[in-house]
Design a protein around this motif. Sequence first.
Motif, PDB file in Angstrom:
ATOM      1  N   HIS A 157       5.249   1.699  -3.132  1.00  0.00           N
ATOM      2  CA  HIS A 157       5.153   1.958  -4.718  1.00  0.00           C
ATOM      3  C   HIS A 157       5.606   0.188  -4.576  1.00  0.00           C
ATOM      4  O   HIS A 157       4.738   0.282  -5.763  1.00  0.00           O
ATOM      5  N   MET A 169       2.007  -2.227  -4.527  1.00  0.00           N
ATOM      6  CA  MET A 169       1.553  -1.133  -5.371  1.00  0.00           C
ATOM      7  C   MET A 169       1.141  -2.347  -6.911  1.00  0.00           C
ATOM      8  O   MET A 169       0.402  -2.608  -7.111  1.00  0.00           O
ATOM      9  N   GLN A 228       3.166   4.744 -11.914  1.00  0.00           N
ATOM     10  CA  GLN A 228       2.869   5.884 -10.593  1.00  0.00           C
ATOM     11  C   GLN A 228       1.454   5.634  -9.723  1.00  0.00           C
ATOM     12  O   GLN A 228       1.907   5.737  -8.487  1.00  0.00           O
ATOM     13  N   THR A 229       0.362   5.618 -10.324  1.00  0.00           N
ATOM     14  CA  THR A 229      -0.714   5.327  -9.257  1.00  0.00           C
ATOM     15  C   THR A 229      -1.434   4.677  -9.734  1.00  0.00           C
ATOM     16  O   THR A 229      -1.805   4.127 -10.960  1.00  0.00           O
TER      17      THR A 229
END
Length: 116
Positions: A46, A49, A96-97
């Motif tokens: 995470h 990312m 989150q994404t």
Amino acid sequence: MFVSPAYAQAAGAPGGALGSFIPLILIFAIMYFLMIRPQQQKIKQHRAMVDALRKGDQIVTSGGIIGKVTKVGSDNEIEVEIATGVKVRVVQHTVQTVLNKTEPAKSAKAEKTVKK
């Protein structure tokens, strides 16, 4: 009458104190490999990312807001356009994404080397 017979105690199990700690050590090892380590890897992915976010990426925040990144700030903040002309500032770690990742812009120098 009131005296009960004395029984001899066992001299101690082989392994002694170390033998009693082996189950605790095994339980901790199992917990580490099944729970702690996967969670650490998930946090690491995470973080990678979030660090790779750039202008133009389409994201979903943990609050469910879908938008396009318009500016990546230095104070762990990003600016997200959620509708035409509507921009909000969001903390980077609430992403989150990443739905659509933009390609990095090619530099003029890289294009010259490709053409040769």
